[in-house]
Design a protein around this motif. Sequence first.
Motif, PDB file in Angstrom:
ATOM      1  N   LEU A 284       8.715   6.314  -5.685  1.00 48.69           N
ATOM      2  CA  LEU A 284       8.519   6.265  -6.304  1.00 48.69           C
ATOM      3  C   LEU A 284       6.435   6.318  -6.229  1.00 48.69           C
ATOM      4  O   LEU A 284       6.047   5.597  -6.305  1.00 48.69           O
ATOM      5  CB  LEU A 284       8.781   5.682  -7.992  1.00 48.69           C
ATOM      6  N   PRO A 285       5.591   7.483  -7.242  1.00 48.33           N
ATOM      7  CA  PRO A 285       4.774   7.185  -6.784  1.00 48.33           C
ATOM      8  C   PRO A 285       4.095   5.952  -7.881  1.00 48.33           C
ATOM      9  O   PRO A 285       4.892   5.873  -9.139  1.00 48.33           O
ATOM     10  CB  PRO A 285       3.734   8.194  -8.070  1.00 48.33           C
ATOM     11  N   PRO A 286       2.258   5.043  -8.151  1.00 52.02           N
ATOM     12  CA  PRO A 286       2.154   3.927  -8.326  1.00 52.02           C
ATOM     13  C   PRO A 286       2.874   3.834  -9.950  1.00 52.02           C
ATOM     14  O   PRO A 286       3.252   3.504 -10.754  1.00 52.02           O
ATOM     15  CB  PRO A 286       0.954   3.622  -8.017  1.00 52.02           C
ATOM     16  N   ALA A 287       1.964   4.705 -10.229  1.00 51.12           N
ATOM     17  CA  ALA A 287       1.410   4.742 -11.594  1.00 51.12           C
ATOM     18  C   ALA A 287       3.140   4.964 -12.736  1.00 51.12           C
ATOM     19  O   ALA A 287       3.118   4.679 -13.587  1.00 51.12           O
ATOM     20  CB  ALA A 287       0.809   5.565 -11.836  1.00 51.12           C
ATOM     21  N   GLU A 288       3.756   5.927 -12.174  1.00 49.93           N
ATOM     22  CA  GLU A 288       5.132   6.614 -12.631  1.00 49.93           C
ATOM     23  C   GLU A 288       5.942   5.447 -12.300  1.00 49.93           C
ATOM     24  O   GLU A 288       5.965   5.497 -13.948  1.00 49.93           O
ATOM     25  CB  GLU A 288       5.971   7.815 -11.923  1.00 49.93           C
ATOM     26  N   GLY A 289       6.026   4.629 -11.385  1.00 47.75           N
ATOM     27  CA  GLY A 289       7.053   3.971 -11.306  1.00 47.75           C
ATOM     28  C   GLY A 289       6.639   2.845 -11.914  1.00 47.75           C
ATOM     29  O   GLY A 289       7.776   2.681 -12.820  1.00 47.75           O
TER      30      GLY A 289
ATOM     31  N   LEU B 116      -1.829  -0.577  -7.183  1.00 46.99           N
ATOM     32  CA  LEU B 116      -2.373  -0.814  -5.579  1.00 46.99           C
ATOM     33  C   LEU B 116      -1.203  -1.295  -4.592  1.00 46.99           C
ATOM     34  O   LEU B 116      -0.872  -0.923  -3.533  1.00 46.99           O
ATOM     35  CB  LEU B 116      -3.518  -2.209  -5.601  1.00 46.99           C
ATOM     36  N   PHE B 117      -0.597  -2.167  -4.938  1.00 49.44           N
ATOM     37  CA  PHE B 117       0.788  -2.738  -3.707  1.00 49.44           C
ATOM     38  C   PHE B 117       1.656  -1.271  -3.515  1.00 49.44           C
ATOM     39  O   PHE B 117       2.539  -1.861  -2.891  1.00 49.44           O
ATOM     40  CB  PHE B 117       1.494  -3.912  -5.032  1.00 49.44           C
ATOM     41  N   ALA B 118       2.193  -0.855  -4.965  1.00 51.61           N
ATOM     42  CA  ALA B 118       3.170  -0.120  -5.188  1.00 51.61           C
ATOM     43  C   ALA B 118       2.250   1.096  -4.171  1.00 51.61           C
ATOM     44  O   ALA B 118       3.208   1.910  -2.763  1.00 51.61           O
ATOM     45  CB  ALA B 118       3.795   0.457  -6.611  1.00 51.61           C
ATOM     46  N   ALA B 119       0.980   1.442  -4.272  1.00 59.87           N
ATOM     47  CA  ALA B 119       0.506   2.481  -3.525  1.00 59.87           C
ATOM     48  C   ALA B 119       0.351   1.993  -1.738  1.00 59.87           C
ATOM     49  O   ALA B 119       0.887   2.882  -0.804  1.00 59.87           O
ATOM     50  CB  ALA B 119      -0.694   2.799  -3.359  1.00 59.87           C
ATOM     51  N   ALA B 120       0.211   0.401  -2.273  1.00 61.38           N
ATOM     52  CA  ALA B 120       0.714   0.162   0.323  1.00 61.38           C
ATOM     53  C   ALA B 120       2.089  -0.154   0.469  1.00 61.38           C
ATOM     54  O   ALA B 120       2.468   0.728   1.532  1.00 61.38           O
ATOM     55  CB  ALA B 120       0.535  -1.444  -0.408  1.00 61.38           C
ATOM     56  N   ALA B 121       2.515  -0.436  -0.150  1.00 65.47           N
ATOM     57  CA  ALA B 121       4.332  -0.064   0.077  1.00 65.47           C
ATOM     58  C   ALA B 121       4.724   1.474  -0.087  1.00 65.47           C
ATOM     59  O   ALA B 121       6.015   1.403   1.276  1.00 65.47           O
ATOM     60  CB  ALA B 121       4.527  -0.683  -1.229  1.00 65.47           C
ATOM     61  N   ASN B 122       4.472   2.032  -0.146  1.00 70.75           N
ATOM     62  CA  ASN B 122       4.311   3.890   0.046  1.00 70.75           C
ATOM     63  C   ASN B 122       3.957   3.819   1.911  1.00 70.75           C
ATOM     64  O   ASN B 122       4.369   5.172   1.734  1.00 70.75           O
ATOM     65  CB  ASN B 122       4.343   4.505  -1.042  1.00 70.75           C
ATOM     66  N   ARG B 123       2.324   3.127   1.757  1.00 68.46           N
ATOM     67  CA  ARG B 123       2.264   3.374   3.509  1.00 68.46           C
ATOM     68  C   ARG B 123       2.317   2.474   4.495  1.00 68.46           C
ATOM     69  O   ARG B 123       2.233   3.193   5.478  1.00 68.46           O
ATOM     70  CB  ARG B 123       0.965   3.803   2.890  1.00 68.46           C
TER      71      ARG B 123
END
Length: 308
Positions: free
Chosen positions: A171-176, A227-234
Amino acid sequence: MSEERRGYLYGLAAYVIWGFFPIYFKLLQPSGALEILAHRVIWSVVFISILLAAARNWRFLARIVRSPRLFGGMSAAAVLIAINWGTYIYGVNSDRVVETALGYFITPLVLVLLGVTMERERLRPWQWAAVAIGGLAVVVLTVDYGRLPYIALLLAASFGSYSLVKKRLKLPPAEGLFVESSVLAIPALAYVAWLTAAGHAKFGHVSVTHSALMIFAGVATAVPLMLFAAAANRVPMVGIGILQYVAPILQLACGLLIYHEPMPPARLAGFGLVWIALIIFTVDALRQRSTPGPAAATAEPVAALPPR
């Protein structure tokens, strides 16, 4: 800039912020761990709601409502991160910053074990050696502490599991983070209401600075998690595991240099074994990623599965 490189920058920023969390949470005393946790949840929801309202992005809620599996996954992530937050706050404010650092040193090894148990991956011989040395370190530290280092183990297990769930959901970071915090918001509000009615709440009764720091905990919580969620998705999970070292190094420095927690020889030996295990794991992972061909792709630990 490639998406993977951007992900590494996001991850590095997240772990540097987390590395200095002991200083921040010490400032929130005399509030107890549960009160701090409740306010982290509540103000995280407020902060993320403002961001989503500014972006006019609420359509993702319909997708989650229509998918019981997705909502269940987000609820599981919420429970895991609540356990992690609460354990960390308790550890820091009970003068066990060094043990919390140990938990995050162990986390990469937990990620490897999750790859074996949950993703049915096969470990290479050097990875097995790293896991075995990590297990020996836990034994040494258990003897030193006179008990299992339960704070460290609970932090490693909860955050490792959270990382795997986030990797699967994508999921996108903010939404998750909004959904996760919202799942926890009702019990958090109920606890704050009870604490206030019972006359035990510290929020609003210590100082203006203390209240402001409690409110800002929502921002301090949301920003590195996004920031972590954005990193985990990439970033591949092996990359997340390597970045993981940044935060505990900084936390360990806080515990030893700022708060002067003890580091007797036996405890130092236990940490030394953990560091040896991490060096073996990291060198093996980097060597494997630099090796071209299909073998490099299949040897990567904790490779995320697509949502299903």
